[in-house]
Motif scaffolding. Structure first.
Motif: not given
Ligand code: NAD
Length: 454
Positions: A269-298
């Motif tokens: 993931l290549l991020v322009e340095r001028s928005v790096y901090e802001r982008f990472m602060s948006l990325l973190e909740p999206a990663v933490r919310a990623f649902k890793v679980k029994d793959p048969s769950a809808e």
């Protein structure tokens, strides 16, 4: 008969046992395909089209069954597995339109008339990896059959079950048994025999770059046709003028889909340095919310890795010294689970930025400006895919032309559409699959001149 066990990565239980073909069994399959070829090539184009359409319908009616099989055998999420079975149906239906349109040309020449014909190659060997067992099989066998070839297909040892079932469905639909065969077993026995057997006229290989190089070298011995779809280390480039919310919300799927076991994974993931901090602060909740679980769950977004060995390899990139910025979560207990992991900031020279990890590990690399982004994106032996996020259409086009990759998308992570060509630059492959021209990779062009002057 020697067999090998098939283990579910979801709970580590043995779910099936399949034959491990001997070289004699592979030779027998190739001989039968070779004998069947004349009759198959002679099937009228409209009839071949009808058989492929029927096969598409058979796959469609078994879509839920195939999807459930893939969830169990490969740990794919049920949503992905349904898409994959649907993709096989669509690829069959798309190439069912091809036999009736696969026409040559009439070329103006002096002294007579000149035609070109597309002739089938004969027997095509298709070698499939474990990461997308259904779609990748169909990208080989469907256009190969449409062009009038017979196919012997070898699924990966870890994930043979859907290929075996799809072949049964095709046979039920009327495609003769010897025209499309699936042979299970070891790459070094079954796959390599496709390379060395003189009656196999083309090898269509998808897998690692290391094995792809051996296949290419082996095919050189007989000047055998070869298509290679190999590894990747694709870049997702986010410019400061992009819709950062959308780019951050979609970045997790671009790498963690299929647990990162995707040749098109945007693992850098290549991020322009001028928005790096802001982008990472948006990325973190999206990663933490990623649902890793029994793959048969809808609602599952990610399942386990394919094997204990794959988990060992991926873990080797996230050791004590790794720059872990944040991680998602994964279930405990049986199954080859590994949490989504973001490494940042990473230097383009770091091993994690250069090697194809083939797991849910994202390396974030800051860049200074457009030229720097293109330079870093191209600083790899691979060139399969990539994404560009910007609202400046001129920049989008400049960067898309500048990045050395076979499949790029702007403000999207789409890579594979059966209507469009797919394949890699550099060590990501050789040749193209899918799209309107796929049949040319499964045909020889023959030129015939007829003198008209006395
Ligand atoms: P792999 O190269 O280990 O195996 C791929 C297939 O080749 C398997 O069926 C295997 O049995 C067979 N094989 C292994 N050794 C062989 C030999 N000596 N001769 C003939 N066949 C042999 O790859 P994998 O681990 O199954 O798949 C992961 C790799 O595939 C990754 O590198 C990934 O990027 C790549 N891949 C590429 C694409 C693409 O379209 N570019 C798509 C999916 C996967």
């Amino acid at each position: 008969m020697v067999t090998h066990d098939v283990v579910s990565p979801v709970d580590e239980t043995v779910i099936a046992s399949v034959p491990s073909a001997t070289q004699d069994a592979v030779d027998d399959a190739i001989e039968r395909a070779s004998r069947a070829h004349g009759a198959w090539a002679a099937v009228a184009p409209g009839d071949r089209a009808r058989l492929l359409r029927r096969a598409a319908e058979a796959v469609d009616s078994a879509r839920e069954e195939l999807a459930a099989l893939e969830v169990r055998n490969s740990g794919h999420t049920i949503a992905n597995a349904r898409w994959e079975a649907g993709n096989v149906r669509d690829v069959l239906a798309y190439y069912a339109g091809a036999p009736e349109r696969h026409s040559g040309r009439q070329i103006p020449v002096p002294g007579g008339v000149d035609f070109t014909f597309y002739e089938p190659l004969g027997v095509v060997g298709v070698i499939v990896p474990w990461n997308f067992p259904m779609p990748i099989a169909s990208w080989g066998f469907a256009p190969a059959l449409a062009a009038g070839n017979c196919v012997v297909l070898k699924p990966a040892e870890l994930t043979p079950l859907t290929a075996v079932r799809i072949a049964e469905l095709c046979h039920d639909a009327g495609i003769p048994q010897d025209v499309f065969q699936v042979v299970t077993g070891a790459g070094s026995t079954v796959g390599w025999r496709f390379v060395t057997h003189e009656k196999v006229r083309k090898v269509c290989f998808t897998g690692s770059t290391a094995v792809g190089k051996q296949i290419m070298a082996g095919c050189a011995e007989q000047v055998k046709r070869v298509t290679l779809e190999l590894g990747g280390k694709s870049a997702n480039i986010v410019f400061s003028d992009a819709d950062l919310e959308r780019a951050a919300a979609s970045a997790p799927t671009s790498i963690f889909d299929n647990a990162g076991q995707d040749c098109c994974a945007r693992s850098r993931l290549l991020v322009e340095r001028s928005v790096y901090e802001r982008f990472m602060s948006l990325l973190e909740p999206a990663v933490r919310a990623f649902k890793v679980k029994d793959p048969s769950a809808e609602d599952a977004q990610m399942g386990p890795l394919i094997s204990a060995e794959q988990r060992r390899v991926v873990s080797g990139y996230v050791t004590g010294s790794a720059k872990v910025a944040f991680r998602g979560s994964a279930p405990e207990g049986p199954g080859y689970w590994f949490p989504p992991t973001v490494l940042a900031p990473v230097s383009p020279d770091d091993r994690v930025a250069r090697e194809e990890i083939f797991g849910p590990v994202l390396s974030v690399i800051p860049f200074e400006d457009e030229a720097d982004a293109v330079r870093i994106a191209n600083d790899t032996v691979y060139g399969l895919s990539g994404s560009i996020w910007t609202n400046d259409v001129s920049r989008a086009l400049r960067v898309a032309r500048g990045v050395e990759s076979g499949t790029l998308s702007v403000n999207s992570h789409s890579s594979v559409r059966y209507w469009t060509p797919f394949g890699g630059f550099k060590q990501s492959g050789l040749g193209r699959e899918l799209g309107p021209d796929a049949l040319s990779g499964f045909s020889e062009v023959k030129n015939v001149f007829i003198a008209t002057e006395r």
